[in-house]
Write an enzyme that holds these catalytic residues in place. Structure first.
Site, PDB file in Angstrom:
ATOM      1  N   GLU A   1       8.376   5.641  15.232  1.00  0.00           N
ATOM      2  CA  GLU A   1       8.739   5.059  16.534  1.00  0.00           C
ATOM      3  C   GLU A   1       7.706   3.992  16.887  1.00  0.00           C
ATOM      4  OE1 GLU A   1       9.198   8.087  19.500  1.00  0.00           O
ATOM      5  OE2 GLU A   1      10.758   9.132  18.342  1.00  0.00           O
ATOM      6  N   PRO A   2       8.012   3.176  17.916  1.00  0.00           N
ATOM      7  CA  PRO A   2       7.056   2.116  18.283  1.00  0.00           C
ATOM      8  C   PRO A   2       5.652   2.670  18.567  1.00  0.00           C
ATOM      9  CG  PRO A   2       9.155   1.751  19.388  1.00  0.00           C
ATOM     10  CD  PRO A   2       9.277   3.063  18.659  1.00  0.00           C
TER      11      PRO A   2
ATOM     12  N   ALA B   1       4.636   5.831  17.683  1.00  0.00           N
ATOM     13  CA  ALA B   1       4.341   6.994  16.838  1.00  0.00           C
ATOM     14  C   ALA B   1       4.577   6.619  15.379  1.00  0.00           C
ATOM     15  CB  ALA B   1       5.224   8.181  17.235  1.00  0.00           C
ATOM     16  N   GLY B   2       3.511   6.083  14.725  1.00  0.00           N
ATOM     17  CA  GLY B   2       3.598   5.701  13.314  1.00  0.00           C
ATOM     18  C   GLY B   2       2.885   6.741  12.478  1.00  0.00           C
TER      19      GLY B   2
ATOM     20  N   ILE C   1      13.256   1.252  10.487  1.00  0.00           N
ATOM     21  CA  ILE C   1      14.139   2.106   9.694  1.00  0.00           C
ATOM     22  C   ILE C   1      14.778   1.310   8.552  1.00  0.00           C
ATOM     23  CG2 ILE C   1      16.069   3.726   9.751  1.00  0.00           C
ATOM     24  CD1 ILE C   1      13.361   4.488  11.302  1.00  0.00           C
ATOM     25  N   THR C   2      14.403   1.713   7.333  1.00  0.00           N
ATOM     26  CA  THR C   2      14.886   1.021   6.130  1.00  0.00           C
ATOM     27  C   THR C   2      16.391   1.217   5.967  1.00  0.00           C
ATOM     28  OG1 THR C   2      12.755   1.295   5.044  1.00  0.00           O
ATOM     29  CG2 THR C   2      14.640   0.877   3.608  1.00  0.00           C
TER      30      THR C   2
ATOM     31  N   GLY D   1      -1.739 -18.958 -12.760  1.00  0.00           N
ATOM     32  CA  GLY D   1      -2.409 -20.098 -12.117  1.00  0.00           C
ATOM     33  C   GLY D   1      -1.580 -20.586 -10.935  1.00  0.00           C
ATOM     34  N   GLY D   2      -1.490 -21.904 -10.785  1.00  0.00           N
ATOM     35  CA  GLY D   2      -0.748 -22.482  -9.658  1.00  0.00           C
ATOM     36  C   GLY D   2       0.719 -22.094  -9.674  1.00  0.00           C
TER      37      GLY D   2
ATOM     38  N   GLU E   1       5.984   5.382   4.158  1.00  0.00           N
ATOM     39  CA  GLU E   1       5.887   6.822   3.851  1.00  0.00           C
ATOM     40  C   GLU E   1       4.442   7.319   4.017  1.00  0.00           C
ATOM     41  OE1 GLU E   1       8.344   8.676   1.093  1.00  0.00           O
ATOM     42  OE2 GLU E   1       9.943   7.195   1.270  1.00  0.00           O
TER      43      GLU E   1
HETATM   44  C1  LIG Z   1       9.241  -2.364   5.876  1.00  0.00           C
HETATM   45  C2  LIG Z   1       9.012  -1.001   6.461  1.00  0.00           C
HETATM   46  C3  LIG Z   1       9.939  -0.002   6.225  1.00  0.00           C
HETATM   47  C4  LIG Z   1       9.772   1.257   6.798  1.00  0.00           C
HETATM   48  N1  LIG Z   1      10.741   2.227   6.622  1.00  0.00           N
HETATM   49  C5  LIG Z   1      10.664   3.373   7.364  1.00  0.00           C
HETATM   50  C6  LIG Z   1      11.779   4.295   7.373  1.00  0.00           C
HETATM   51  O1  LIG Z   1      12.795   4.098   6.699  1.00  0.00           O
HETATM   52  N2  LIG Z   1      11.698   5.383   8.176  1.00  0.00           N
HETATM   53  C7  LIG Z   1      10.612   5.634   8.941  1.00  0.00           C
HETATM   54  O2  LIG Z   1      10.608   6.644   9.641  1.00  0.00           O
HETATM   55  N3  LIG Z   1       9.537   4.792   8.945  1.00  0.00           N
HETATM   56  C8  LIG Z   1       9.553   3.671   8.178  1.00  0.00           C
HETATM   57  N4  LIG Z   1       8.494   2.783   8.191  1.00  0.00           N
HETATM   58  C9  LIG Z   1       7.347   3.068   9.046  1.00  0.00           C
HETATM   59  C10 LIG Z   1       6.050   3.324   8.282  1.00  0.00           C
HETATM   60  O3  LIG Z   1       6.092   4.591   7.690  1.00  0.00           O
HETATM   61  C11 LIG Z   1       4.897   3.147   9.296  1.00  0.00           C
HETATM   62  O4  LIG Z   1       4.788   1.752   9.538  1.00  0.00           O
HETATM   63  C12 LIG Z   1       3.595   3.715   8.786  1.00  0.00           C
HETATM   64  O5  LIG Z   1       3.664   5.116   8.737  1.00  0.00           O
HETATM   65  C13 LIG Z   1       2.405   3.294   9.671  1.00  0.00           C
HETATM   66  O6  LIG Z   1       2.658   3.443  11.027  1.00  0.00           O
HETATM   67  P1  LIG Z   1       2.332   2.229  12.021  1.00  0.00           P
HETATM   68  O7  LIG Z   1       3.001   1.026  11.467  1.00  0.00           O
HETATM   69  O8  LIG Z   1       2.677   2.630  13.395  1.00  0.00           O
HETATM   70  O9  LIG Z   1       0.765   2.011  11.891  1.00  0.00           O
HETATM   71  P2  LIG Z   1      -0.376   2.775  12.717  1.00  0.00           P
HETATM   72  O10 LIG Z   1      -0.166   4.259  12.620  1.00  0.00           O
HETATM   73  O11 LIG Z   1      -0.491   2.168  14.064  1.00  0.00           O
HETATM   74  O12 LIG Z   1      -1.666   2.423  11.863  1.00  0.00           O
HETATM   75  C14 LIG Z   1      -2.442   1.236  12.046  1.00  0.00           C
HETATM   76  C15 LIG Z   1      -3.649   1.310  11.110  1.00  0.00           C
HETATM   77  O13 LIG Z   1      -4.469   2.444  11.456  1.00  0.00           O
HETATM   78  C16 LIG Z   1      -4.666   3.272  10.326  1.00  0.00           C
HETATM   79  N5  LIG Z   1      -4.749   4.669  10.740  1.00  0.00           N
HETATM   80  C17 LIG Z   1      -3.942   5.333  11.609  1.00  0.00           C
HETATM   81  N6  LIG Z   1      -4.327   6.612  11.718  1.00  0.00           N
HETATM   82  C18 LIG Z   1      -5.385   6.775  10.894  1.00  0.00           C
HETATM   83  C19 LIG Z   1      -6.227   7.882  10.556  1.00  0.00           C
HETATM   84  N7  LIG Z   1      -6.026   9.097  11.040  1.00  0.00           N
HETATM   85  N8  LIG Z   1      -7.245   7.666   9.679  1.00  0.00           N
HETATM   86  C20 LIG Z   1      -7.456   6.435   9.137  1.00  0.00           C
HETATM   87  N9  LIG Z   1      -6.681   5.353   9.422  1.00  0.00           N
HETATM   88  C21 LIG Z   1      -5.660   5.539  10.273  1.00  0.00           C
HETATM   89  C22 LIG Z   1      -3.438   3.021   9.450  1.00  0.00           C
HETATM   90  O14 LIG Z   1      -3.669   3.390   8.097  1.00  0.00           O
HETATM   91  C23 LIG Z   1      -3.237   1.533   9.647  1.00  0.00           C
HETATM   92  O15 LIG Z   1      -4.092   0.841   8.785  1.00  0.00           O
HETATM   93  C24 LIG Z   1       8.622   1.531   7.582  1.00  0.00           C
HETATM   94  C25 LIG Z   1       7.678   0.510   7.797  1.00  0.00           C
HETATM   95  C26 LIG Z   1       7.875  -0.748   7.265  1.00  0.00           C
HETATM   96  C27 LIG Z   1       6.875  -1.829   7.555  1.00  0.00           C
END
Ligand SMILES: Cc1cc2nc3c(=O)[nH]c(=O)nc-3n(C[C@H](O)[C@H](O)[C@H](O)COP(=O)(O)OP(=O)(O)OC[C@H]3O[C@@H](n4cnc5c(N)ncnc54)[C@H](O)[C@@H]3O)c2cc1C
Length: 383
Positions: A130-131, A133-134, A160-161, A343-344, A367
């Site tokens: 989610e926006p 909750a990553g 969401i892929t 290279g280039g 993932e």
């Molecule tokens: C092209 C694409 C396809 C995707 N497809 C799917 C999908 O099909 N379904 C789905 O559910 N999700 C999907 N995702 C979501 C993806 O799994 C998340 O983007 C990812 O888990 C990271 O979450 P975030 O982007 O909110 O980054 P954040 O959690 O905000 O992380 C920001 C930075 O902080 C670091 N960080 C965060 N917590 C910690 C910690 N505890 N220790 C050290 N470092 C930390 C991270 O590693 C990262 O470098 C997709 C993302 C992209 C870009």
């Protein structure tokens, strides 16, 4: 000594690789540059994969699938990714979306939803992020509340892929916010359920042929039968799913890197500077030696993880995270070196290695980022 083969793929696995490689050479690779340039879903590749039963090979025969084991599925994803990373997300995300059902769905739910995926009539996406909750996915705000004998869902899923092109979605939602991760449940949502809409596709660095969108859930009413497994056990199910599917991302990374190495090898044999093929310079040969060694190490770890996935071994959490983390870091390194070796010419769109380098980057992010993989790995090491 008995004659049990040690560390050798079976003839069946070799045959799957050969068949998939041929198909990808003829019907997937020719579209890869266009799919990337125009950011369009790889329809031609999807048709070809469906015709050969490579679009969702993991679905068991009970549901009309071909019942490929975890290693054969990884090999398919690797071979498709070697030609086109965007197209490899068809079998990979079909596995990701359906895995919660395979792990915990009722016979009736699985029959209803896995059969069309096996037949190539529908694709299945996975909605955890989610926006807000990553990495901290348990902080999700999407809510499912009881409504008569069913559920009502509200919330936003992000990144969401294959959103929009998939017909079915495993959606994780909080059914009891007071219980945190233990109050999350999994549901099947259909694209056509009233209240489901999609955002505009993200403009991405790579995997441009695979649409990534927000999924909006606005008062989506679901019958009770759409709950996957047990109420409150959805987060555990989300993580168990990822244990298996991180192996497929590792396979995708291995495939992307192999595609880049193969192209670079062909190029350095042809390209001449200082009166000789650049492949004759020892500095170039040492780069190729390191690239091939790291690639093979990642492949072996990925296959070892696939075997654990197939058996659902207790150390799968470690192996899935280790394979995904190691293979994706390797893919970034190998594809970057492939660009260097051209290279280039490596830096322009006339040659495929710049696309492969851009595609490789996502394998370090989705993932679970590789920082999160290392959190998972360290927890396993220290437990
Ligand atoms: C092209 C694409 C396809 C995707 N497809 C799917 C999908 O099909 N379904 C789905 O559910 N999700 C999907 N995702 C979501 C993806 O799994 C998340 O983007 C990812 O888990 C990271 O979450 P975030 O982007 O909110 O980054 P954040 O959690 O905000 O992380 C920001 C930075 O902080 C670091 N960080 C965060 N917590 C910690 C910690 N505890 N220790 C050290 N470092 C930390 C991270 O590693 C990262 O470098 C997709 C993302 C992209 C870009």
């Amino acid at each position: 000594m008995n004659d049990v083969p040690l560390f050798a793929p079976t003839d069946e696995h070799k045959a799957v690789r050969a068949a998939c490689r041929d198909l990808c050479r003829d019907k997937v690779a020719p579209h890869a540059a266009d799919v990337d340039r125009n950011a369009t879903f790889p329809e031609a590749a999807y048709d070809a994969l469906r015709a050969a039963d490579f679009h969702a090979p993991h679905i068991p025969e009970t549901f009309g699938g071909v019942g490929a084991d975890a290693l054969a599925t990884a090999i398919v994803i690797e071979e498709v990714a070697r030609a086109c990373a965007s197209s490899s997300l068809i079998p990979a995300v079909n596995k990701l979306g359906t895995m919660p059902l395979l792990l915990a769905g009722s016979e009736e739910l699985n029959k209803r939803y896995l059969t069309p995926v096996a037949a190539g009539e529908a694709m299945f996406s996975y909605c955890l992020s989610e926006p807000e909750a990553g990495s901290d996915a348990a902080a999700m705000r999407t809510r499912a509340v009881r409504d008569g004998d069913g559920w009502r869902l509200n919330g936003v899923k992000r990144w969401i892929t294959n959103a929009g092109v998939s017909d079915y979605y495993t959606v994780f939602a909080s059914t009891d916010p007071d219980r945190g991760a233990r109050g999350i449940s999994a549901f099947v949502v259909e694209k056509t359920d009233p209240g489901v809409t999609f955002g505009t596709p993200e403009k991405k660095l790579g995997i441009k042929g695979s649409p990534t969108c927000e999924v909006y859930l606005d008062d989506v009413r679901l019958p009770a039968s759409r709950l996957v497994g047990v109420e409150g056990e959805g987060f555990k199910l989300a993580l168990r799913t990822l244990d298996h599917t991180r192996v497929t991302i590792a396979a995708q990374a291995v495939g992307i890197a192999q595609g880049a190495l193969d192209y670079a090898v062909g190029y350095v044999k042809e390209r001449r500077q200082f009166g000789q093929a650049v492949a004759d310079f020892q500095g170039v040969q040492f780069m190729l030696a390191d690239m091939a060694t790291k690639l093979e190490a990642a492949r072996q770890l990925t296959y070892a993880a696939a075997a654990r996935s197939e058996r659902s071994d207790p150390d799968l959490t470690f192996f899935g995270a280790a394979a995904k983390c190691f293979a994706s870091d390797m893919a970034m390194e190998v594809t970057t070196d492939a660009v260097q070796l051209l290279g280039g010419y490596g830096y322009v769109q006339d040659y495929p290695v710049e696309r492969m380098m851009r595609d490789a980057k996502i394998t370090q992010i989705y993932e679970g980022t590789n920082q999160i993989q290392r959190v998972v790995l360290a927890r396993q090491v220290l437990k």
